[in-house]
Design a protein around this motif. Sequence first.
Motif, short mmCIF file in Angstrom:
data_model
loop_
_atom_site.label_atom_id
_atom_site.label_comp_id
_atom_site.label_asym_id
_atom_site.label_seq_id
_atom_site.Cartn_x
_atom_site.Cartn_y
_atom_site.Cartn_z
N GLN A 248 1.11 -1.63 0.25
CA GLN A 248 -0.08 0.10 0.61
C GLN A 248 1.31 1.05 0.44
O GLN A 248 2.01 0.98 0.51
N PHE A 249 0.63 2.46 -0.45
CA PHE A 249 1.20 3.44 -0.96
C PHE A 249 0.53 4.65 -0.18
O PHE A 249 -0.60 4.71 -0.41
N SER A 250 1.31 5.25 0.50
CA SER A 250 0.40 6.47 1.26
C SER A 250 1.05 7.78 0.79
O SER A 250 2.19 7.91 0.45
N VAL A 251 0.35 8.35 0.01
CA VAL A 251 0.35 10.12 -0.85
C VAL A 251 -0.04 11.10 -0.08
O VAL A 251 -0.93 10.69 -0.17
N VAL A 358 -8.10 4.36 0.48
CA VAL A 358 -8.78 5.28 2.20
C VAL A 358 -7.85 6.58 1.74
O VAL A 358 -7.19 7.45 1.24
N ALA A 359 -8.72 7.52 3.11
CA ALA A 359 -8.47 8.88 3.97
C ALA A 359 -7.81 9.62 4.64
O ALA A 359 -8.99 9.11 5.48
N GLY A 360 -6.88 10.48 4.56
CA GLY A 360 -6.90 11.68 5.81
C GLY A 360 -6.42 12.92 6.19
O GLY A 360 -5.96 12.86 4.36
N ARG A 361 -6.17 13.25 6.88
CA ARG A 361 -5.84 14.87 7.28
C ARG A 361 -4.89 15.32 7.83
O ARG A 361 -5.42 14.99 9.35
N GLY A 362 -4.09 15.62 7.68
CA GLY A 362 -2.74 16.30 9.19
C GLY A 362 -2.73 17.54 8.80
O GLY A 362 -1.99 17.81 7.54
N ALA A 387 5.36 13.96 5.40
CA ALA A 387 5.43 13.98 6.96
C ALA A 387 3.73 14.08 6.87
O ALA A 387 3.38 12.94 8.06
N VAL A 388 2.75 15.12 6.46
CA VAL A 388 1.67 14.63 6.20
C VAL A 388 1.15 13.62 5.49
O VAL A 388 0.67 12.07 6.29
N GLY A 389 2.18 13.06 4.89
CA GLY A 389 1.47 11.37 4.58
C GLY A 389 2.46 10.04 5.25
O GLY A 389 1.37 9.10 4.98
N VAL A 390 2.96 10.31 5.79
CA VAL A 390 3.70 9.34 7.10
C VAL A 390 2.03 9.71 8.06
O VAL A 390 1.78 8.46 9.22
N TYR A 391 1.89 10.75 8.44
CA TYR A 391 0.77 11.07 9.87
C TYR A 391 -0.44 10.26 9.08
O TYR A 391 -1.31 9.07 10.23
N VAL A 392 -1.06 10.55 8.35
CA VAL A 392 -2.12 9.99 7.38
C VAL A 392 -1.61 8.20 7.50
O VAL A 392 -2.37 7.35 8.40
N ALA A 393 -0.04 7.77 7.14
CA ALA A 393 -0.60 6.41 6.51
C ALA A 393 -0.21 5.56 8.31
O ALA A 393 -1.02 4.27 8.28
N GLU A 394 -0.05 6.13 9.46
CA GLU A 394 -0.59 5.42 10.67
C GLU A 394 -2.02 5.23 10.57
O GLU A 394 -1.76 4.10 11.52
N PHE A 396 -3.30 4.45 9.31
CA PHE A 396 -4.27 2.79 8.00
C PHE A 396 -3.35 1.95 7.95
O PHE A 396 -3.19 1.29 6.52
N LYS A 397 -1.88 1.80 8.72
CA LYS A 397 -1.08 0.32 8.41
C LYS A 397 -1.27 -0.90 8.33
O LYS A 397 -2.95 -1.05 9.12
N SER A 398 -1.34 -1.84 7.78
CA SER A 398 -1.65 -3.23 7.36
C SER A 398 -0.53 -4.18 8.08
O SER A 398 0.77 -4.21 7.28
N ALA A 399 -0.54 -5.42 8.30
CA ALA A 399 -0.12 -6.12 8.91
C ALA A 399 0.23 -6.78 7.29
O ALA A 399 0.93 -8.06 7.88
N ASP A 400 -0.40 -7.03 6.31
CA ASP A 400 -0.05 -7.76 4.84
C ASP A 400 0.36 -7.55 4.09
O ASP A 400 1.10 -7.84 4.05
N ALA A 401 0.46 -6.49 4.63
CA ALA A 401 1.22 -5.47 3.34
C ALA A 401 1.92 -4.59 3.90
O ALA A 401 1.95 -2.65 4.38
N PRO A 402 3.60 -3.92 3.32
CA PRO A 402 3.75 -3.39 3.50
C PRO A 402 3.28 -1.82 3.03
O PRO A 402 3.06 -1.54 2.33
N THR A 403 3.84 -0.90 3.76
CA THR A 403 3.48 0.87 3.49
C THR A 403 4.34 1.35 2.78
O THR A 403 5.99 1.79 3.31
#
Length: 459
Positions: A248-251, A358-362, A387-394, A396-403
């Motif tokens: 998964q990618f956080s952008v 999925v989406a979020g706001r930092g 940092a915005v991308g990393v904050y939102v990625a936190e 939506f972490k997944s045990a099955d797919a590296p972020t």
Amino acid sequence: MNYISTRGQMAPIGFQDAVMTGLAPDGGLLLPEQLPNVTEKLDAWSKLSYPELAFEVIRLFATDIPADDLQKLVNDSYAAFDHPEVAPSVAVGEFEILELFHGPTLAFKDVALQFLGNLFEYILEKRGGRLNILGATSGDTGSAAIHGVRGKPAINIFIMHPEGRTSPLQEKQMTSVLDDNVFNLAVDGTFDDCQNIMKTTFGDVGFKTEHSLGSVNSVNWARVLAQTVYYFYAAFKALEKTGAKTVQFSVPTGNFGDILAGYLAQRMGLPISKLILATNENDILSRFFNSGTYGMADVVSTISPSMDIQVASNFERYLYYKAGQDASKLVALMDGFKENGSLSIELNESGAVDDLFVAGRGDTAATMATIKKYHDQCGYVLDPHTAVGVYVAEQFKSADAPTICLATAHPAKFTQAIIDAIGKGVHHPTLDALADVETRCDAIANDVDAVKEYLVGHI
């Protein structure tokens, strides 16, 4: 491979014509008639270097450029990067950080714009004529575009930026380029104003044709195409490292071009389980993916200025696919948005706009805290956008797919934000060298006619 407009009122054209056209004459954006399925190529592609992979991906779409010529274009473009991998991934905490800032202007835009600048030059050498590029920037596109075409014969470039709304270093990277073919315009307005001037000018087909206007913004298909490559490259590295089946990618997202490239890579067959869309306070896109409503709001100035956007130009390409590639439905949506300032999409059975997103706001406080956290705990400095991308990625972490989190710019470009977050600045020799350089820029009114008059006077 031919290209069509999202609005359906243009005959199909080839790749080189698509590059030179930029925005379609009917006001739509260009897309390939069909996306290739590359599933069976993934294993072989996973063993390639970055330039080799870029050639293999791009050649599927640039079928009117001889293979030897395309190979040279790709190799020349990525020789300008200061890391042998071009786009390396670095393990930071629980994430892989995809560093996209190793090009000449230290931003992810270099990945596409070094290629696009060389591509423009190649096409003009073959066809003759001149090209006058008109672009709008919220920070990084301008300097990357300028460095992609500076000094190139037969090309002029005019870049509009919102006066006082880019970081001082971002502005200096643009305005310190004094080549005769480079023109910087400081517009009294926001990035959305700059983008609207650009789109309105391109919409005047007679003016566009008469003055040979072209686009470097991500409305140009070649920009998005070049950006798909690093999704493949980073995914291959993460899958090999972890043995996972998907990633998964956080952008961090402003104009939707960067995450659109990931969306297209997934449609082509890359095993992406989630695209995590991250916005700052200018959250029109995260609100859309969480509610189904895309509605304008006032632009807020933040410490991540490249994301200070409310109308995302590439969103139309996504909506075209969301509308089942039905141009009439797309036009109805865009007309409604133009009239009302909003549009809505029906949610699916799972209550989502799209199960891939999925989406979020930092906000600024979260961004600053994230920069400090990863500096203190991991010894790694994130720029504000990353940092915005990393904050939102936190979230939506997944045990099955590296972020994989996209690092879109070097932190040294945002000196004051970094000092405020961690108590000290970071440096890069490319930026340090700008301290006392001469700059050139013209202030201009937030007005389409003023910009047109300037273009005519300087072409």
